[in-house]
Design a protein around this motif. Structure first.
Motif, PDB file in Angstrom:
ATOM      1  N   TRP A 128     -12.285 -21.427  -8.027  1.00  0.00           N
ATOM      2  CA  TRP A 128     -13.029 -20.320  -7.559  1.00  0.00           C
ATOM      3  C   TRP A 128     -13.853 -20.097  -8.668  1.00  0.00           C
ATOM      4  CZ3 TRP A 128     -13.381 -16.575  -3.912  1.00  0.00           C
ATOM      5  CH2 TRP A 128     -12.484 -16.402  -2.748  1.00  0.00           C
ATOM      6  N   ALA A 129     -13.265 -19.865  -9.928  1.00  0.00           N
ATOM      7  CA  ALA A 129     -14.376 -19.939 -11.139  1.00  0.00           C
ATOM      8  C   ALA A 129     -15.564 -20.952 -11.307  1.00  0.00           C
ATOM      9  CB  ALA A 129     -13.429 -19.804 -12.284  1.00  0.00           C
ATOM     10  N   LEU A 130     -15.094 -22.163 -11.120  1.00  0.00           N
ATOM     11  CA  LEU A 130     -16.157 -23.154 -11.111  1.00  0.00           C
ATOM     12  C   LEU A 130     -17.064 -23.108 -10.216  1.00  0.00           C
ATOM     13  CD1 LEU A 130     -13.786 -26.357 -12.009  1.00  0.00           C
ATOM     14  CD2 LEU A 130     -15.488 -25.362 -13.515  1.00  0.00           C
ATOM     15  N   VAL A 131     -16.812 -22.988  -8.934  1.00  0.00           N
ATOM     16  CA  VAL A 131     -17.754 -22.728  -7.778  1.00  0.00           C
ATOM     17  C   VAL A 131     -18.684 -21.630  -8.010  1.00  0.00           C
ATOM     18  CG1 VAL A 131     -18.136 -22.625  -5.188  1.00  0.00           C
ATOM     19  CG2 VAL A 131     -16.184 -23.831  -6.148  1.00  0.00           C
ATOM     20  N   SER A 132     -17.843 -20.360  -8.305  1.00  0.00           N
ATOM     21  CA  SER A 132     -18.645 -19.233  -8.463  1.00  0.00           C
ATOM     22  C   SER A 132     -19.652 -18.997  -9.509  1.00  0.00           C
ATOM     23  CB  SER A 132     -17.781 -18.013  -8.585  1.00  0.00           C
ATOM     24  OG  SER A 132     -16.672 -17.786  -7.539  1.00  0.00           O
ATOM     25  N   VAL A 133     -19.151 -19.569 -10.907  1.00  0.00           N
ATOM     26  CA  VAL A 133     -20.078 -19.706 -11.824  1.00  0.00           C
ATOM     27  C   VAL A 133     -20.993 -20.902 -11.878  1.00  0.00           C
ATOM     28  CG1 VAL A 133     -20.239 -20.156 -14.373  1.00  0.00           C
ATOM     29  CG2 VAL A 133     -18.130 -18.698 -13.398  1.00  0.00           C
ATOM     30  N   GLY A 134     -20.762 -21.878 -11.103  1.00  0.00           N
ATOM     31  CA  GLY A 134     -21.851 -22.864 -10.924  1.00  0.00           C
ATOM     32  C   GLY A 134     -22.933 -22.386  -9.897  1.00  0.00           C
ATOM     33  N   VAL A 135     -22.586 -21.600  -8.842  1.00  0.00           N
ATOM     34  CA  VAL A 135     -23.600 -21.358  -7.952  1.00  0.00           C
ATOM     35  C   VAL A 135     -24.486 -20.247  -8.526  1.00  0.00           C
ATOM     36  CG1 VAL A 135     -23.941 -19.852  -5.891  1.00  0.00           C
ATOM     37  CG2 VAL A 135     -22.266 -21.756  -5.932  1.00  0.00           C
ATOM     38  N   ALA A 136     -23.810 -19.293  -9.420  1.00  0.00           N
ATOM     39  CA  ALA A 136     -24.466 -18.214 -10.061  1.00  0.00           C
ATOM     40  C   ALA A 136     -25.557 -19.023 -11.120  1.00  0.00           C
ATOM     41  CB  ALA A 136     -23.559 -17.329 -10.822  1.00  0.00           C
ATOM     42  N   TRP A 137     -25.274 -19.723 -11.793  1.00  0.00           N
ATOM     43  CA  TRP A 137     -25.970 -20.498 -12.903  1.00  0.00           C
ATOM     44  C   TRP A 137     -27.028 -21.165 -12.045  1.00  0.00           C
ATOM     45  CZ3 TRP A 137     -27.769 -25.301 -14.127  1.00  0.00           C
ATOM     46  CH2 TRP A 137     -28.198 -25.514 -15.234  1.00  0.00           C
ATOM     47  N   LEU A 138     -26.998 -21.687 -10.933  1.00  0.00           N
ATOM     48  CA  LEU A 138     -28.110 -22.358 -10.194  1.00  0.00           C
ATOM     49  C   LEU A 138     -29.021 -21.599  -9.752  1.00  0.00           C
ATOM     50  CD1 LEU A 138     -26.051 -25.318  -8.246  1.00  0.00           C
ATOM     51  CD2 LEU A 138     -27.838 -25.664 -10.214  1.00  0.00           C
ATOM     52  N   ILE A 139     -28.394 -20.374  -9.286  1.00  0.00           N
ATOM     53  CA  ILE A 139     -29.291 -19.253  -8.775  1.00  0.00           C
ATOM     54  C   ILE A 139     -30.488 -18.724  -9.956  1.00  0.00           C
ATOM     55  CG2 ILE A 139     -29.495 -17.137  -7.726  1.00  0.00           C
ATOM     56  CD1 ILE A 139     -26.973 -17.940  -5.988  1.00  0.00           C
ATOM     57  N   ALA A 140     -29.623 -18.562 -10.962  1.00  0.00           N
ATOM     58  CA  ALA A 140     -30.370 -17.983 -12.104  1.00  0.00           C
ATOM     59  C   ALA A 140     -31.374 -18.864 -12.718  1.00  0.00           C
ATOM     60  CB  ALA A 140     -29.327 -17.530 -13.165  1.00  0.00           C
ATOM     61  N   VAL A 141     -31.037 -20.248 -12.851  1.00  0.00           N
ATOM     62  CA  VAL A 141     -31.911 -21.053 -13.589  1.00  0.00           C
ATOM     63  C   VAL A 141     -32.783 -21.692 -12.649  1.00  0.00           C
ATOM     64  CG1 VAL A 141     -31.976 -23.064 -14.690  1.00  0.00           C
ATOM     65  CG2 VAL A 141     -30.353 -21.734 -15.292  1.00  0.00           C
ATOM     66  N   VAL A 142     -32.455 -22.108 -11.403  1.00  0.00           N
ATOM     67  CA  VAL A 142     -33.337 -22.945 -10.227  1.00  0.00           C
ATOM     68  C   VAL A 142     -34.024 -22.095  -9.366  1.00  0.00           C
ATOM     69  CG1 VAL A 142     -33.450 -24.510  -8.527  1.00  0.00           C
ATOM     70  CG2 VAL A 142     -31.958 -24.924 -10.591  1.00  0.00           C
ATOM     71  N   GLY A 143     -33.561 -20.828  -9.047  1.00  0.00           N
ATOM     72  CA  GLY A 143     -34.077 -19.773  -8.205  1.00  0.00           C
ATOM     73  C   GLY A 143     -35.417 -19.332  -8.596  1.00  0.00           C
ATOM     74  N   PRO A 144     -35.707 -18.864  -9.520  1.00  0.00           N
ATOM     75  CA  PRO A 144     -37.174 -18.624  -9.751  1.00  0.00           C
ATOM     76  C   PRO A 144     -38.138 -19.570  -9.746  1.00  0.00           C
ATOM     77  CG  PRO A 144     -35.570 -17.716 -11.434  1.00  0.00           C
ATOM     78  CD  PRO A 144     -34.900 -18.542 -10.621  1.00  0.00           C
ATOM     79  N   GLU A 145     -37.901 -20.761  -9.991  1.00  0.00           N
ATOM     80  CA  GLU A 145     -38.595 -22.081  -9.779  1.00  0.00           C
ATOM     81  C   GLU A 145     -38.794 -22.199  -8.149  1.00  0.00           C
ATOM     82  OE1 GLU A 145     -40.257 -23.420 -12.213  1.00  0.00           O
ATOM     83  OE2 GLU A 145     -39.078 -22.427 -13.688  1.00  0.00           O
ATOM     84  N   LEU A 146     -37.815 -22.108  -7.286  1.00  0.00           N
ATOM     85  CA  LEU A 146     -37.961 -22.436  -6.002  1.00  0.00           C
ATOM     86  C   LEU A 146     -38.415 -21.551  -5.074  1.00  0.00           C
ATOM     87  CD1 LEU A 146     -34.593 -24.522  -5.545  1.00  0.00           C
ATOM     88  CD2 LEU A 146     -36.776 -25.457  -5.933  1.00  0.00           C
ATOM     89  N   ALA A 147     -38.069 -20.130  -5.604  1.00  0.00           N
ATOM     90  CA  ALA A 147     -38.715 -19.191  -4.905  1.00  0.00           C
ATOM     91  C   ALA A 147     -39.188 -17.858  -5.642  1.00  0.00           C
ATOM     92  CB  ALA A 147     -37.559 -18.543  -3.903  1.00  0.00           C
ATOM     93  N   PRO A 148     -40.211 -18.212  -6.296  1.00  0.00           N
ATOM     94  CA  PRO A 148     -40.588 -17.052  -7.271  1.00  0.00           C
ATOM     95  C   PRO A 148     -40.985 -15.691  -6.642  1.00  0.00           C
ATOM     96  CG  PRO A 148     -42.337 -18.648  -7.074  1.00  0.00           C
ATOM     97  CD  PRO A 148     -41.006 -19.329  -6.265  1.00  0.00           C
ATOM     98  N   GLY A 149     -41.366 -15.893  -5.330  1.00  0.00           N
ATOM     99  CA  GLY A 149     -41.516 -14.462  -4.676  1.00  0.00           C
ATOM    100  C   GLY A 149     -40.081 -13.740  -4.398  1.00  0.00           C
ATOM    101  N   VAL A 150     -39.313 -14.435  -4.340  1.00  0.00           N
ATOM    102  CA  VAL A 150     -37.925 -13.704  -4.203  1.00  0.00           C
ATOM    103  C   VAL A 150     -37.183 -13.123  -5.361  1.00  0.00           C
ATOM    104  CG1 VAL A 150     -35.552 -13.572  -3.167  1.00  0.00           C
ATOM    105  CG2 VAL A 150     -37.556 -15.050  -1.940  1.00  0.00           C
ATOM    106  N   PHE A 151     -37.337 -14.098  -6.567  1.00  0.00           N
ATOM    107  CA  PHE A 151     -36.660 -13.745  -7.691  1.00  0.00           C
ATOM    108  C   PHE A 151     -37.513 -13.156  -8.743  1.00  0.00           C
ATOM    109  CE2 PHE A 151     -34.082 -17.015  -5.676  1.00  0.00           C
ATOM    110  CZ  PHE A 151     -32.903 -16.487  -5.761  1.00  0.00           C
TER     111      PHE A 151
END
Length: 407
Positions: A128-151
């Motif tokens: 649970w911890a690995l998946v949750s933290v991994g997904v949150a990390w990807l969203i925080a780091v990669v999300g603004p690059e992929l969808a700047p209009g959303v993030f």
């Protein structure tokens, strides 16, 4: 696979035991303290910090209220960490990821996420911890690059990303270390419980062996003497009277020995002189009386003492006496012998005790009963060995005991 995992019982509050074990624990916080302290610490660090930064950066009231609510919610979610560690770390990670994109910028450290990760790893919700933290990390780091209009156009500094990644990894390391210490403490407690059970079983065996040694020979002799007395009551009253006198002496001696063994097992002899056992632990000096008590009614028992006054320690003498006592009891009960010899001597560093008879041997049905097994156990506990050679021409029991006692 990702179901909520528990480490310990939520009703006992023992999921986070001390690494040193219960025996060495001087202070152990209650389950309520273990549960509430992370919540209070997270609230104190996150909520006032978010309020102060919002005021300092002149954040709009709506954004400031949202950030404060996210900080408080992530801290309050820790209340469920004890029962639902997996879902708790998932929710806290999601709230922390959302809070990164809500002003103020560079808020207080996400202490709630730290506690959630460590608690999930300790309680067994590592996936649970690995998946949750991994997904949150990807969203925080990669999300603004992929969808700047959303993030939003968030430009994370590489040093901040590296520091956050190292910090998250350190949380997992701390959690694994705590879990390993907890499991080690549990194993030590299990080993201690196993040693206690083994000691209790050994004590029960010792009690059974002592009572068997004391009672078996007296009751066997009483049974033999009473049978002889009944058989000779009319034809040879003098021998019947002798049998009855022997029964009386054996019963009195047996009662004294039982009282002595019970007092010894209770430790009464250490408590007060008035409650000391009526009979001390038997020694080799009492072998003549034991041999004399076995002689009669068709059985002659001789003692061959080759020690010439030399004597081993008291514990060795008691072991040797009990072995002789049980061996002679077997002679009376099973061998139908007319002559038996007890030989006591020394061979280098060993006390050698031999009990031989000219009977028909020990029946196979009785060869592994409590008597012979008890003699072997006594010899082994004293560091020695016991051998039994039984056949149609007689039985020989040889016990070799270390003269100085068990090492």
């Amino acid at each position: 696979m990702l179901g909520p995992a528990r480490f310990g019982s939520p009703t006992t509050g023992s999921e986070v035991p001390s690494a040193s074990g219960d025996a060495g624990l001087r202070f152990r916080p209650s389950p309520a303290v273990i549960l509430l302290v992370p919540v209070f610490v997270s609230l104190i660090v996150q909520v006032p910090g978010t309020i102060g930064l919002s005021w300092w950066q002149h954040v709009p009231p709506a954004a400031a209220a949202a950030s404060i609510a996210l900080a408080a919610a992530s801290a309050l979610c820790l209340l469920a960490a004890r029962w639902l560690p997996g879902p708790t770390v998932a929710v806290v990670a999601a709230l922390t990821a959302v809070d990164l994109f809500v002003p103020p910028v560079g808020g207080p450290p996400p202490i709630a996420l730290v506690f959630a990760i460590i608690g999930a790893v300790v309680r067994g919700a590592r996936v649970w911890a690995l998946v949750s933290v991994g997904v949150a990390w990807l969203i925080a780091v990669v999300g603004p690059e992929l969808a700047p209009g959303v993030f939003g156009a968030t430009d994370w500094h590489p040093a901040r990303i590296a520091f956050a990644t190292v910090g998250l990894a350190l949380c997992f390391v701390i959690g694994e270390g705590m879990r390993a210490r907890i499991r080690g403490a549990q194993q030590r407690r299990q080993q201690l419980a196993a040693r206690r059970r083994a000691a209790e079983q050994e004590e029960r065996t010792r009690i059974a062996r002592e009572l068997h040694d004391v009672l078996a020979h007296s009751l066997s002799q009483i049974a033999v003497q009473s049978g002889v007395g009944l058989h000779l009551f009319d034809r040879e009253p003098e021998r019947a009277r002798e049998a009855l006198a022997n029964i009386r002496a054996l019963s009195a001696t047996g009662l004294d020995e039982v009282r002595g063994v019970l007092a010894f097992l209770r430790g009464d002899e250490l408590a007060s002189p008035d409650t000391a056992p009526l009979t001390p632990q038997p020694q080799l000096a009492q072998l003549p009386s034991l041999v004399a008590g076995r002689s009669g009614l068709g059985l002659t028992v001789a003692l061959d003492d080759r020690l010439a006054g030399d004597a081993p320690p008291s514990s060795v003498q008691t072991t040797a006496y009990r072995i002789v006592q049980e061996a002679l009891t077997n002679v009376v009960r099973h061998s139908a012998a007319s002559h038996a010899t007890v030989t006591v001597g020394r061979d280098a560093t060993d006390l050698v005790v031999t009990i031989s008879d000219d009977g028909a041997g020990i029946p196979s049905s009785a060869s592994e009963r409590g008597g012979l097994r008890g003699m072997r156990e006594r010899a082994q506990l004293a560091g020695g060995v016991l051998t039994v050679d039984s056949g149609p021409r007689g039985t020989s029991v040889v016990a070799r005991l270390p003269w100085a006692g068990a090492a």
